[in-house]
Design a protein around this motif. Structure first.
Motif, PDB file in Angstrom:
ATOM      1  N   ARG A 463      -1.675  41.073  35.194  1.00 54.38           N
ATOM      2  CA  ARG A 463      -0.791  41.954  35.971  1.00 54.38           C
ATOM      3  C   ARG A 463      -0.841  43.398  35.471  1.00 54.38           C
ATOM      4  O   ARG A 463      -0.831  44.347  36.259  1.00 54.38           O
ATOM      5  CB  ARG A 463       0.643  41.438  35.916  1.00 54.38           C
ATOM      6  N   THR A 464      -0.862  43.568  34.151  1.00 56.90           N
ATOM      7  CA  THR A 464      -0.824  44.938  33.600  1.00 56.90           C
ATOM      8  C   THR A 464      -2.119  45.704  33.852  1.00 56.90           C
ATOM      9  O   THR A 464      -2.134  46.932  33.747  1.00 56.90           O
ATOM     10  CB  THR A 464      -0.550  44.907  32.087  1.00 56.90           C
ATOM     11  N   LEU A 465      -3.202  44.990  34.175  1.00 58.03           N
ATOM     12  CA  LEU A 465      -4.451  45.673  34.502  1.00 58.03           C
ATOM     13  C   LEU A 465      -4.312  46.508  35.769  1.00 58.03           C
ATOM     14  O   LEU A 465      -4.947  47.550  35.920  1.00 58.03           O
ATOM     15  CB  LEU A 465      -5.584  44.654  34.679  1.00 58.03           C
ATOM     16  N   ASN A 466      -3.476  46.030  36.688  1.00 57.09           N
ATOM     17  CA  ASN A 466      -3.296  46.729  37.970  1.00 57.09           C
ATOM     18  C   ASN A 466      -2.326  47.890  37.787  1.00 57.09           C
ATOM     19  O   ASN A 466      -1.110  47.737  37.861  1.00 57.09           O
ATOM     20  CB  ASN A 466      -2.771  45.755  39.030  1.00 57.09           C
ATOM     21  N   ASP A 467      -2.878  49.068  37.556  1.00 55.92           N
ATOM     22  CA  ASP A 467      -2.053  50.265  37.350  1.00 55.92           C
ATOM     23  C   ASP A 467      -1.943  51.107  38.615  1.00 55.92           C
ATOM     24  O   ASP A 467      -1.463  52.253  38.584  1.00 55.92           O
ATOM     25  CB  ASP A 467      -2.627  51.115  36.213  1.00 55.92           C
ATOM     26  N   GLY A 468      -2.388  50.541  39.741  1.00 55.76           N
ATOM     27  CA  GLY A 468      -2.295  51.267  41.004  1.00 55.76           C
ATOM     28  C   GLY A 468      -3.527  52.065  41.343  1.00 55.76           C
ATOM     29  O   GLY A 468      -3.684  52.508  42.488  1.00 55.76           O
ATOM     30  N   PRO A 470      -7.716  52.569  41.954  1.00 55.74           N
ATOM     31  CA  PRO A 470      -8.767  51.675  42.467  1.00 55.74           C
ATOM     32  C   PRO A 470      -9.423  50.861  41.360  1.00 55.74           C
ATOM     33  O   PRO A 470      -9.727  49.675  41.550  1.00 55.74           O
ATOM     34  CB  PRO A 470      -9.759  52.649  43.122  1.00 55.74           C
ATOM     35  N   GLU A 471      -9.633  51.498  40.183  1.00 57.56           N
ATOM     36  CA  GLU A 471     -10.255  50.773  39.070  1.00 57.56           C
ATOM     37  C   GLU A 471      -9.349  49.663  38.560  1.00 57.56           C
ATOM     38  O   GLU A 471      -9.794  48.552  38.241  1.00 57.56           O
ATOM     39  CB  GLU A 471     -10.581  51.741  37.920  1.00 57.56           C
ATOM     40  N   GLY A 472      -8.036  49.954  38.449  1.00 59.63           N
ATOM     41  CA  GLY A 472      -7.082  48.967  37.959  1.00 59.63           C
ATOM     42  C   GLY A 472      -6.918  47.802  38.918  1.00 59.63           C
ATOM     43  O   GLY A 472      -6.830  46.640  38.500  1.00 59.63           O
ATOM     44  N   ILE A 473      -6.889  48.118  40.210  1.00 59.32           N
ATOM     45  CA  ILE A 473      -6.773  47.049  41.218  1.00 59.32           C
ATOM     46  C   ILE A 473      -7.991  46.138  41.162  1.00 59.32           C
ATOM     47  O   ILE A 473      -7.865  44.905  41.180  1.00 59.32           O
ATOM     48  CB  ILE A 473      -6.619  47.676  42.625  1.00 59.32           C
ATOM     49  N   LEU A 474      -9.182  46.717  41.070  1.00 56.87           N
ATOM     50  CA  LEU A 474     -10.399  45.917  41.003  1.00 56.87           C
ATOM     51  C   LEU A 474     -10.426  45.082  39.730  1.00 56.87           C
ATOM     52  O   LEU A 474     -10.820  43.895  39.762  1.00 56.87           O
ATOM     53  CB  LEU A 474     -11.628  46.830  41.061  1.00 56.87           C
ATOM     54  N   ALA A 475      -9.989  45.635  38.610  1.00 58.85           N
ATOM     55  CA  ALA A 475      -9.981  44.888  37.343  1.00 58.85           C
ATOM     56  C   ALA A 475      -9.076  43.668  37.435  1.00 58.85           C
ATOM     57  O   ALA A 475      -9.450  42.566  37.001  1.00 58.85           O
ATOM     58  CB  ALA A 475      -9.521  45.806  36.208  1.00 58.85           C
ATOM     59  N   ALA A 476      -7.878  43.834  38.005  1.00 62.85           N
ATOM     60  CA  ALA A 476      -6.946  42.709  38.128  1.00 62.85           C
ATOM     61  C   ALA A 476      -7.499  41.651  39.078  1.00 62.85           C
ATOM     62  O   ALA A 476      -7.394  40.443  38.818  1.00 62.85           O
ATOM     63  CB  ALA A 476      -5.589  43.206  38.610  1.00 62.85           C
ATOM     64  N   ARG A 477      -8.109  42.091  40.187  1.00 62.32           N
ATOM     65  CA  ARG A 477      -8.686  41.142  41.136  1.00 62.32           C
ATOM     66  C   ARG A 477      -9.808  40.338  40.487  1.00 62.32           C
ATOM     67  O   ARG A 477      -9.894  39.117  40.655  1.00 62.32           O
ATOM     68  CB  ARG A 477      -9.224  41.884  42.359  1.00 62.32           C
TER      69      ARG A 477
END
Length: 543
Positions: A463-468, A470-477
């Motif tokens: 969850r914390t990977l997604n920082d909003g 594009p890179e964070g969203i892709l990392a969490a996915r």
């Protein structure tokens, strides 16, 4: 053109009213329950084993009328395969439930009943008019219930006639009805500003109920004498005999001596009897008594995950009584999802076909070489299943089994809910935007946490990977998808061949068929490298 324009039901506004889960229950319905039932009937897909099962049950009952034995039926299928939905629809079709707000009947709401079932229902109506009518009682047996089997089942039958499900209160209501006091006592209680059902629950201590009863029958004596009378005559037993069980049923179902043609639907029987030979024996005794001692006018239908095989010890008791098997399958689940959620406007099918043909190269390369990759028969169902690509559907099936080997997640209600949510998310996206495979991670996240499949620390890390960004969203996915892939079985014939490699991860993340493929195949390797550098991921061979 947007995806929402393709579907019979607008996915942006349509609701899944029962969250994909039918609840088998009876008695007075709230407005919300009535609306849900209408929705379920209006979307009932009476095909496949659903249709064959209903037909077999109806024809067996009609064929045994006038005899001395009415065989019981057993509906089985994996957890959530639609057993409860089938049982609920069968009960309301049997009684042809009428909705009081507009007089619409259950059978008129079902889009298309097979002619064999229509004929059987018509014959049932004719037979019912010659008997005491038609009646249906539906209920789920409670797991872990301490009450006796006979009292539990009697409660379901009592509730179906608008009576309290507790034996003592029901007998009191029958006493009032038999003596012509019921309406008078009920009106007096409600005139005093009290709820009649609540006062019945306090039968021995309700002063309003005692006063109303005394007003209806002054000969009963004083208020104190009435209280002692109620405690003495209307006690709640721990159990009743089978003879008393049948006598009470006849009393409230057939006051005019004409027993109606009755179906008793019992959901969750297998869970109820699990590991209890005594409870199993009593279920069999009740089913046998109803089948043999009620003039063959009583049909019992039970349900459980497993067919009645000798492998389950308690089932050996039930096989001789529940002799009419109906088994549901994965195919029935696919039919329901296609007809309920994925049904498209006929004039838009060519549009879907054209988009899929235009992007055939992208679709055919996804998960190529795996057991769930492109297949020759995909073209036959791809338009029907859009925006869920075949390889994504099969991947989800593998995930269901991987994260929950018991089968509690690979179920109709879960699939309906997930596809419903996916369609809602894609409703305003252009045609050619499909459901990414990682969508299922978020949908199963809460359940996996509850079951301990996904550890809280790992969930928080993802969850914390997604920082909003594009890179964070892709990392969490990516991390959610990798977690699911690593849960897939790797042994023998169970291995589907999907691996957490950059190429396959990119395949599974593609949503926009026109542009996502090339972009993700560039971005995914770089994102994975950053996650490895940060210590979030480790390389294991090619994965």
């Amino acid at each position: 053109m947007k995806n929402r324009e393709l579907f019979q039901r607008d996915p942006a506004t349509a609701r899944l009213m029962n969250n994909g889960q039918a609840r088998v229950a009876d008695g007075d319905m709230t407005p919300e329950e009535s609306a849900t039932l209408r929705e379920e009937l209006s979307n009932f897909v009476c095909e496949g084993q659903y249709a064959k099962g209903i037909q077999r049950i109806l024809e067996s009952f009609l064929g045994n009328l006038g005899g001395n034995n009415q065989p019981a039926a057993w509906v089985s299928g994996f957890y959530g395969s639609g057993k409860s939905h089938l049982l609920k629809m069968l009960g309301h079709l049997w009684a042809n439930t009428k909705f009081p707000e507009d007089g619409v009947t259950a059978r008129s709401l079902v889009p298309a009943l097979p002619k064999e079932i229509e004929a059987a229902l018509k014959e049932l109506d004719i037979k019912g008019r010659r008997a005491g009518g038609l009646h249906a009682a539906l209920g789920a047996l409670p797991s872990g219930a301490a009450q006796s089997v006979r009292l539990t089942i009697l409660g379901i039958l009592l509730r179906s006639k608008g009576l309290p499900d507790r034996y003592a209160q029901a007998r009191f209501c029958l006493y009032l009805k038999n003596n012509g006091f019921y309406e008078k006592v009920k009106a007096a209680v409600e005139a005093g500003g009290k709820d009649f059902s609540r006062e019945l629950a306090n039968l021995y201590v309700s002063p309003v109920l005692r006063e109303a009863l005394l007003a209806a029958d002054p000969g009963l004596g004083s208020a104190a004498e009435v209280r002692e009378l109620l405690k003495r005559e209307f006690t709640q037993p721990e159990d009743i005999s089978t003879e008393e069980f049948l006598r009470v049923i006849r009393e409230f179902l057939a006051p005019g001596e004409q027993l109606p043609l009755t179906i008793l639907v019992l959901d969750e029987v297998q869970i109820y009897v699990r590991n209890s030979i005594d409870r199993t024996r009593q279920i069999v005794e009740v089913a046998e008594a109803l089948g043999k001692q009620m003039n063959a006018r009583f049909l019992v239908v039970g349900a459980g995950q497993n067919a009645l095989s000798a492998e389950v010890p308690e089932f050996s008791w039930m096989r001789a009584r529940f002799t009419l098997p109906v088994e549901l399958s994965d195919t029935d689940v696919e039919t329901v999802t296609r007809r309920v959620l994925l049904s498209k406007k006929p004039e838009r099918l060519d549009d879907v076909q054209a988009v899929l043909a235009r992007h055939a190269g992208e679709i055919s390369r996804q998960l190529a070489g795996t057991r769930i990759g492109p297949r020759n028969g995909d073209q036959e169902t791809m338009v029907l299943d859009y925006p869920l690509l075949p390889c994504r559907y099969w991947f989800w099936e593998e995930v269901f089994r991987g994260v929950d080997p018991t089968g509690a997640s690979g179920m109709l209600r879960t699939q309906l809910r997930i596809i419903h949510e996916a369609l809602h998310d894609l409703a305003d996206k252009p045609v050619g935007t499909v459901v990414p495979a990682d969508f299922i991670f978020e949908q199963l996240q809460a359940g996996m946490l509850q079951q301990g499949v996904l550890l809280h620390e790992l969930d928080e890390r993802i969850r914390t990977l997604n920082d909003g960004t594009p890179e964070g969203i892709l990392a969490a996915r990516l991390c959610g998808l990798i977690f699911l892939i690593r849960k897939l079985p790797r042994v023998g014939g169970a291995d589907c061949g999907v691996r957490a490699t950059p190429e396959m991860l990119a395949d599974l993340l593609v949503s926009d068929l026109a542009s996502d493929g090339p972009r993700l195949r560039r971005e995914v390797p770089a994102a994975l490298a950053r996650l490895m550098e940060g210590g979030t991921l480790l390389r294991d061979g090619e994965e």
